[in-house]
Design an enzyme around this catalytic site. Sequence first.
Site, PDB file in Angstrom:
ATOM      1  N   GLU A  15       0.539  -1.175   0.056  1.00 25.24           N
ATOM      2  CA  GLU A  15      -0.068   0.090  -0.050  1.00 25.24           C
ATOM      3  C   GLU A  15       0.880   1.199  -0.101  1.00 25.24           C
ATOM      4  O   GLU A  15       0.401   2.315  -0.209  1.00 25.24           O
ATOM      5  CB  GLU A  15      -0.783  -0.013   1.224  1.00 25.24           C
ATOM      6  CG  GLU A  15      -2.085  -1.082   1.338  1.00 25.24           C
ATOM      7  CD  GLU A  15      -1.525  -2.266   1.915  1.00 25.24           C
ATOM      8  OE1 GLU A  15      -0.404  -2.523   1.815  1.00 25.24           O
ATOM      9  OE2 GLU A  15      -2.437  -3.102   2.349  1.00 25.24           O
ATOM     10  N   TRP A  44       1.149  -6.844  26.187  1.00 20.68           N
ATOM     11  CA  TRP A  44       1.868  -7.251  25.037  1.00 20.68           C
ATOM     12  C   TRP A  44       3.253  -7.706  24.959  1.00 20.68           C
ATOM     13  O   TRP A  44       3.896  -7.027  25.762  1.00 20.68           O
ATOM     14  CB  TRP A  44       1.897  -5.945  23.865  1.00 20.68           C
ATOM     15  CG  TRP A  44       0.552  -5.729  23.183  1.00 20.68           C
ATOM     16  CD1 TRP A  44      -0.513  -6.851  23.159  1.00 20.68           C
ATOM     17  CD2 TRP A  44       0.134  -4.642  22.432  1.00 20.68           C
ATOM     18  NE1 TRP A  44      -1.330  -6.127  22.346  1.00 20.68           N
ATOM     19  CE2 TRP A  44      -1.178  -5.008  21.910  1.00 20.68           C
ATOM     20  CE3 TRP A  44       0.404  -3.282  22.290  1.00 20.68           C
ATOM     21  CZ2 TRP A  44      -1.614  -4.178  21.207  1.00 20.68           C
ATOM     22  CZ3 TRP A  44       0.022  -2.402  21.588  1.00 20.68           C
ATOM     23  CH2 TRP A  44      -1.243  -2.876  20.987  1.00 20.68           C
TER      24      TRP A  44
END
Length: 540
Positions: A328, A442
């Site tokens: 992208e 995380w």
Amino acid sequence: MLGRMMQFPLTLTHLLTRAASLFSDTEIVAVRPDKSLHRTTYGATVKRAARLANLLTRLGVKPGDRVATLCWNHEAHLEAYLGVPAMGAVIHTLNLRLHPSEIAYIARHAEDTVIIVDRSLLGLFEKFRAEVPSIRHVLVVPDAGPAPEGTLDLEVELAKERDDFDYPALDENQAAMICYTSGTTGNPKGVVYSHRSTVLHAMAACMADALGVSETDTILPVVPMFHAAAWGVPYAGFLCGAKLVMPGPHLDPASLVSLMASERVTLAAGVPTIWIGILALLDKDPKAHDLSAIRSMVIGGSAAPPALITGFAERHGLHVTHAWGMTETNPLGTLARLRRGMTSLSPAAQLEKRASQGYAVPFVETRHTDETGKVLPRDGATMGELEVRGPWVAASYFGGEGLDRFTADGWFKTGDVVTLDADGYVKITDRSKDVIKSGGEWISSVALENALMSHPSVLEAAVFAGRHEKWDERPIAAIVLREGKTATDDELTAHLATQVAKYWLPDAYVTVAQIPRTSTGKFLKSKLREQYGELLLSKK
Ligand code: AMP
């Protein structure tokens, strides 16, 4: 008051005319399936691009039509990279590593009208040809013998055409190329590069602080031309007049190293897997090949392990440039160069910067946000999703799909979980679909992989989430050992314990022959999760 400068369109046509007038003798080398070398020039390539434009016109290709390629990296693919967009059509590079049904979906979705396919890949094409009714003509590149009966041989057809073409005046915002995302989540989506985005990207890639491409370079794009325009490297090279070396289907370390040595390659670009293999080969026999012409090896597509960067530098005097990007983003987004003053940092601190994804190239802007869209601080610690914007960042997907990836205030959501530091360096901790959340915290799989790959017995490591009764998820490490080497779980844990927090240490290790990969060479962790994700539950 308006400026009074010319409105000169930024189109790929200029690359053709410039090459013809300035670099017609510059060499392009391509490796054939039988390993022989084909040598041609920019001048011949420009003429053949014109023949191709004439041929496609004869076959009924109109402005805006999609012309697919199913090809390795070679000169005929390069001719299509130039001739197809310059005639006003759109080149659609099909990824030959995908499953035939996926290629069929993508070719149908893009409504490809003509396909240029390597003779050596006809078997693959035949597996999905019937599923793409929009394809009216098949042009076969006779890379491995002449085209079979019933197909159009590209060489025979090109020979019938004139070697000049009256290229139309194009709007720079017209589409030049369509490239599909690898689609590991949901269907692949089409990213439509414009002439303008491609030209600006090529110019940015050439900057000294980016890839620093110049006329004196000899470039080897190992990254396939079906993967995000081979990172824009062929266009950057063509823009400058650099010699191009196209590896064809031979992407194994031995073939690449020998090609780099014999053609005196100065700049090569590819995913870490390729370079891990090359480093292992050089380590075995450091004197076998003369790679002294190399000024840098560009590594991107997935994280370059620090051990790879130092391994090349310390044992072989070879420089690595680590870059981040996406289909992208055309794809170059950030690049890990040391800035003024940073060379006086400790070697470890320098490596930390160089092994990060780096800071944004000019005209790409970066920020990271939490789940509510709040912009997070650049403190080098807070993790959030990376968002980017810029003239070569997608504003939407082909067909208007995937709208949730574009924010209301004009940014593209990358799906990469990162930290950003005060100097603007991006550090990817995970792909959002691969994050490991242990008891709400995380854990960076990328950091664990990098630490594991600095162990002398470990060739490759991929860390993924295993389901856990108490913590919800805990890390599991899949390891590929170096030939003839061993490492116990305890040794690996002891090695990691010096580098990461205790609660990050994997709960289990599995030794595998090869880490499963996506079609563009990234670790396919979903496969590991499928296979070993329940391991910790059964261990209890
Ligand atoms: P693709 O569109 O197939 O090129 O994939 C883009 C994705 O590859 C990014 O969103 C990242 O997750 C990953 N990627 C690309 N370059 C790097 C890099 N240098 N380090 C870590 N991940 C990367």
